[in-house]
Design an enzyme around this catalytic site. Structure first.
Site, PDB file in Angstrom:
ATOM      1  N   GLU A  56       0.487 -10.245 -17.217  1.00 28.44           N
ATOM      2  CA  GLU A  56       0.118  -9.328 -16.513  1.00 28.44           C
ATOM      3  C   GLU A  56      -0.614  -8.094 -16.860  1.00 28.44           C
ATOM      4  OE1 GLU A  56       3.434  -7.250 -14.270  1.00 28.44           O
ATOM      5  OE2 GLU A  56       4.963  -7.679 -15.960  1.00 28.44           O
TER       6      GLU A  56
ATOM      7  N   TRP B 246      -3.367  -2.073  -1.439  1.00 19.65           N
ATOM      8  CA  TRP B 246      -3.615  -3.276  -2.311  1.00 19.65           C
ATOM      9  C   TRP B 246      -3.735  -4.321  -1.230  1.00 19.65           C
ATOM     10  CZ3 TRP B 246      -1.199  -7.932  -2.091  1.00 19.65           C
ATOM     11  CH2 TRP B 246      -1.295  -8.804  -3.312  1.00 19.65           C
TER      12      TRP B 246
ATOM     13  N   ARG C 219       1.461   1.737  -5.908  1.00 22.44           N
ATOM     14  CA  ARG C 219       1.779   0.936  -5.123  1.00 22.44           C
ATOM     15  C   ARG C 219       0.466   0.067  -4.640  1.00 22.44           C
ATOM     16  NH1 ARG C 219       6.454   2.113  -2.114  1.00 22.44           N
ATOM     17  NH2 ARG C 219       5.863   0.911  -0.504  1.00 22.44           N
TER      18      ARG C 219
ATOM     19  N   GLU D 253      10.288 -13.222 -19.823  1.00 18.95           N
ATOM     20  CA  GLU D 253      10.034 -11.922 -19.644  1.00 18.95           C
ATOM     21  C   GLU D 253       8.818 -11.348 -20.429  1.00 18.95           C
ATOM     22  OE1 GLU D 253      10.229  -9.715 -17.632  1.00 18.95           O
ATOM     23  OE2 GLU D 253       9.450  -7.813 -18.621  1.00 18.95           O
TER      24      GLU D 253
ATOM     25  N   CYS E 263       0.792  -1.165  -0.035  1.00 13.26           N
ATOM     26  CA  CYS E 263      -0.016  -0.025  -0.093  1.00 13.26           C
ATOM     27  C   CYS E 263       0.877   1.128  -0.219  1.00 13.26           C
ATOM     28  CB  CYS E 263      -0.847   0.063   1.205  1.00 13.26           C
ATOM     29  SG  CYS E 263      -1.642  -1.530   1.457  1.00 13.26           S
TER      30      CYS E 263
ATOM     31  N   HIS F 225       9.697 -32.533 -23.528  1.00  8.19           N
ATOM     32  CA  HIS F 225       9.473 -32.968 -22.280  1.00  8.19           C
ATOM     33  C   HIS F 225       8.190 -32.981 -21.537  1.00  8.19           C
ATOM     34  CE1 HIS F 225      13.939 -34.228 -22.495  1.00  8.19           C
ATOM     35  NE2 HIS F 225      13.774 -32.866 -22.968  1.00  8.19           N
TER      36      HIS F 225
ATOM     37  N   LYS G  12       2.809  -1.944  -8.147  1.00  5.38           N
ATOM     38  CA  LYS G  12       4.296  -1.804  -8.835  1.00  5.38           C
ATOM     39  C   LYS G  12       5.462  -2.277  -7.921  1.00  5.38           C
ATOM     40  CE  LYS G  12       7.169  -0.072 -11.772  1.00  5.38           C
ATOM     41  NZ  LYS G  12       7.330  -0.671 -13.043  1.00  5.38           N
TER      42      LYS G  12
ATOM     43  N   LYS H 140       4.921 -10.383 -19.224  1.00  8.43           N
ATOM     44  CA  LYS H 140       4.103  -9.098 -19.750  1.00  8.43           C
ATOM     45  C   LYS H 140       2.729  -9.472 -20.199  1.00  8.43           C
ATOM     46  CE  LYS H 140       6.608  -6.121 -18.521  1.00  8.43           C
ATOM     47  NZ  LYS H 140       7.267  -7.077 -17.577  1.00  8.43           N
TER      48      LYS H 140
ATOM     49  N   ASN I 277       0.808   0.444   6.152  1.00  9.15           N
ATOM     50  CA  ASN I 277       1.416  -0.591   5.001  1.00  9.15           C
ATOM     51  C   ASN I 277       2.201  -1.765   5.665  1.00  9.15           C
ATOM     52  OD1 ASN I 277       2.389  -1.654   2.835  1.00  9.15           O
ATOM     53  ND2 ASN I 277       4.135  -0.311   2.507  1.00  9.15           N
ATOM     54  N   GLY I 278       1.796  -2.880   5.315  1.00  5.55           N
ATOM     55  CA  GLY I 278       2.458  -4.027   5.924  1.00  5.55           C
ATOM     56  C   GLY I 278       1.571  -5.042   6.382  1.00  5.55           C
TER      57      GLY I 278
END
Ligand code: AGP
Length: 575
Positions: free
Chosen positions: A466, A74, A27, A459, A2, A482, A570, A463, A100-101
């Site tokens: 998300e 968040w 955030r 990568e 947050c 495999h 983020k 992308k 926050n936490g």
């Protein structure tokens, strides 16, 4: 994950809090709330939605008073609801808190607070009731000392009370920094107030502070006064305005040539000393271990590849698994890559590494971040403020730094032409957009790579997941047979990264086509999208830029939010 902010000054707090929380929104953006104090009365406005959505509904700046706190959430404990939004209040509504936490022992604390009415599903609400209970027999300062003893977990907390013009701020592991000028702004990161002041005081773990508009005082966990240094920080005032772009993601993709240039120049000028110290540490260290999460981890995979080409062995570990797999000694060099410098998993990994007396190097994008302040040496990748939750320019600059290191140890790559080559990839945008439109309706996408292009495959897949919410798997081409090839059906899109006619990769393409896949090649000489290089060092970056644009256009075609994807934030500042 947050964002919290507090204001104590001569002016009305609400406009300052609103401005700050807009800069903190990256955030977390599930819900947002604000509390201000006026004539011994706390007023709270909060709701579900982004800052602009909730402000349109509630008009935050109508809140009176020159002291206040605000929060953008968040969700960790408890759903995305108005009741679970911060600030949280004590039963008597005389105490408001933002947090926050994670309060790990909140259940145990809640049980001890019988008689208190808990209305939310969150862990954070217990903080308001805890202080309400303690204040029956203690001063607020004594209550802060008790809090430090009683709480397990991580926190950056701001507390205001109906009868005091003070803010109480407490910190353990979650970031908290005080901006100092003719007013006091306290927030989760520097950027929140970097347009107001360049003077900051950083909280260390288990410190708390009492802050009013006139003064502030820091204390350690025992209540002993602590003298704190005021840092003057430099901040690239990368105006994080979208300018002519529809989304920050496109703005930040387009900034890549410029920020690559800025980093390359910096490694020869203002960061030259630190860069040379880093090279020396790599040369002298018995063992090198990279640690990172998400996109930054993919950069470290490329770093390990490039160093391997120079016969320098480096291990790379995902931060959340670090303790389970890392064997760290005193002569180990741990190199942490983190755009935000606040990823809790990376912070935990560095705590472990420090306990083993390893040397720590931080490669970050946010100056003065926790990861940077935990390190013995740091390099800033200078990508500028990255607002879009999906990392783009920060990844390219992380890889550019890693290529610069490898170049020093003999990896033959020319980096000065990299900005121009990225610009030439931009010219392929119409073709990329056309392919993106064809991919938009699909459910699964596979991205294959080998050697240096395996990290790029991961990568690009990240992308896609998300930003476009399509299930994508980035994997080694050699692993396809495999098991995963069982999933290939008629029309399944498979993106293959083929550098310099890699025959093994070309065989993978044939294998999936033989099973009906829609094969798309991103290559150096041949392919649906050809990137202008024949060098495996720069191919990784250029193929990634193709992937960034591809993802952007897929998400745009699907009408998705792009900069603020659902469920994400983020900076992952919780475990
Ligand atoms: C990347 O697009 C994601 N936003 C995420 O994987 C990110 O890279 C990861 O959380 C690590 O963040 P950091 O670089 O700030 O540590």
């Amino acid at each position: 994950m947050c964002g919290i902010i507090g204001y104590a000054g001569k002016e009305n707090a609400a406009p300052h809090l609103l401005h700050g929380i807009q800069r903190l929104e990256y955030r977390g953006y599930d819900s947002v709330g604000m509390a201000t104090l006026n004539n011994q009365k706390l007023t709270v406005l909060k709701d579900v939605g982004t800052v602009s959505e909730v402000d349109k509904k509630l008009h935050f700046t109508t809140l009176p008073g020159t002291l206040g706190i605000a929060h953008t959430r968040w969700a960790t404990h408890g759903g995305v609801t108005k009741t679970n939004a911060h600030p949280h209040l004590s039963c008597d509504k005389k105490i408001a808190i933002v947090h926050n936490g994670i309060i790990e022992n909140y259940k145990e604390l809640t049980e001890k607070l019988n008689g208190h009415l808990f209305i939310s599903e969150t862990d954070s609400e217990v903080i308001a009731h805890y202080f309400e209970e303690k204040l029956k027999s203690k001063t607020m300062k004594e209550a802060c000392i008790a809090f430090m003893k009683d709480i397990d977990g991580t926190f950056a907390i701001l507390v205001i009370k109906h009868d005091e013009n003070n803010m109480y701020a407490l910190r353990r592991d979650s970031p908290l920094v005080l901006g100092v000028s003719q007013e006091h702004v306290i927030a989760s990161d520097l950027y929140t107030f970097s347009d107001k002041t360049k003077k900051a005081v950083f909280f260390e773990n288990d410190e708390f502070a009492i802050i009013s508009k006139e003064k502030y005082q820091f204390y350690d966990r025992t209540g002993k006064e602590v003298k704190k240094k005021v840092h003057e920080f430099i901040w690239e005032q990368e105006e994080s305005k979208q300018q002519q772009y529809e989304h920050f993601m496109m703005k930040e993709i387009m900034e890549q040539p410029a920020v690559v240039k800025r980093l390359l120049l910096s490694l020869k000028t203002d960061q030259k000393d630190n860069f040379e110290k880093l090279l020396k540490l790599i040369k002298e260290s018995h063992k090198i271990v990279f640690v990172a999460s998400g996109t930054s981890y993919h950069a470290t995979l490329l770093g390990a590849y490039y160093l391997h080409q120079c016969e320098i062995e480096a291990q790379t570990l995902i931060a959340s698994e670090f303790e389970h797999f890392a064997s760290i000694e005193e002569d180990t060099l741990v190199i942490a890559l983190s755009q935000s410098g606040e990823t809790m998993d990376v912070i935990d990994a560095l705590k472990y590494a420090k306990s083993k007396k390893a040397k720590i190097v931080a490669v970050v994008n946010v100056p003065y971040s926790t990861v940077q302040r935990m390190s013995d040496l740091s390099i800033n990748i200078l990508a500028g403020q990255e607002v879009c939750v999906a990392a783009t320019k920060s990844f390219v600059n992380q890889v550019t730094l890693l290529l610069s290191i490898a170049q020093h140890f003999g990896f033959d790559v020319s980096l000065d032409e990299l900005p121009e080559k990225i610009i030439s990839v931009f010219k392929r945008a119409p073709l990329i957009e056309k392919i993106a439109k064809e991919l938009a309706p699909t459910r699964d996408i596979y991205v294959l790579g080998r050697g240096l292009s395996y990290p790029v495959a991961r990568e690009i897949a990240l992308k896609i997941k998300e930003i476009s919410y399509i299930h994508a798997e980035g994997m080694m081409g050699g692993e396809l047979k495999h098991g995963t090839i069982a999933l290939i059906e008629e029309g399944t899109p498979v993106i293959s990264l083929v550098c310099n006619h890699d025959q093994a990769m070309l065989s993978n393409v044939k294998e999936v086509e033989a099973r009906g896949a829609k094969a798309i090649i991103i290559g150096t000489e041949i392919g649906d999208i050809v990137v202008p290089t024949n060098h495996d060092g720069t191919f990784g970056i250029l193929a990634t830029v193709v992937g960034q644009l591809l993802t952007y256009y897929i998400a745009k075609e699907k009408g998705l939010p792009i900069d603020k994807p659902r469920n994400l934030a983020k900076s992952v500042t919780v475990r």
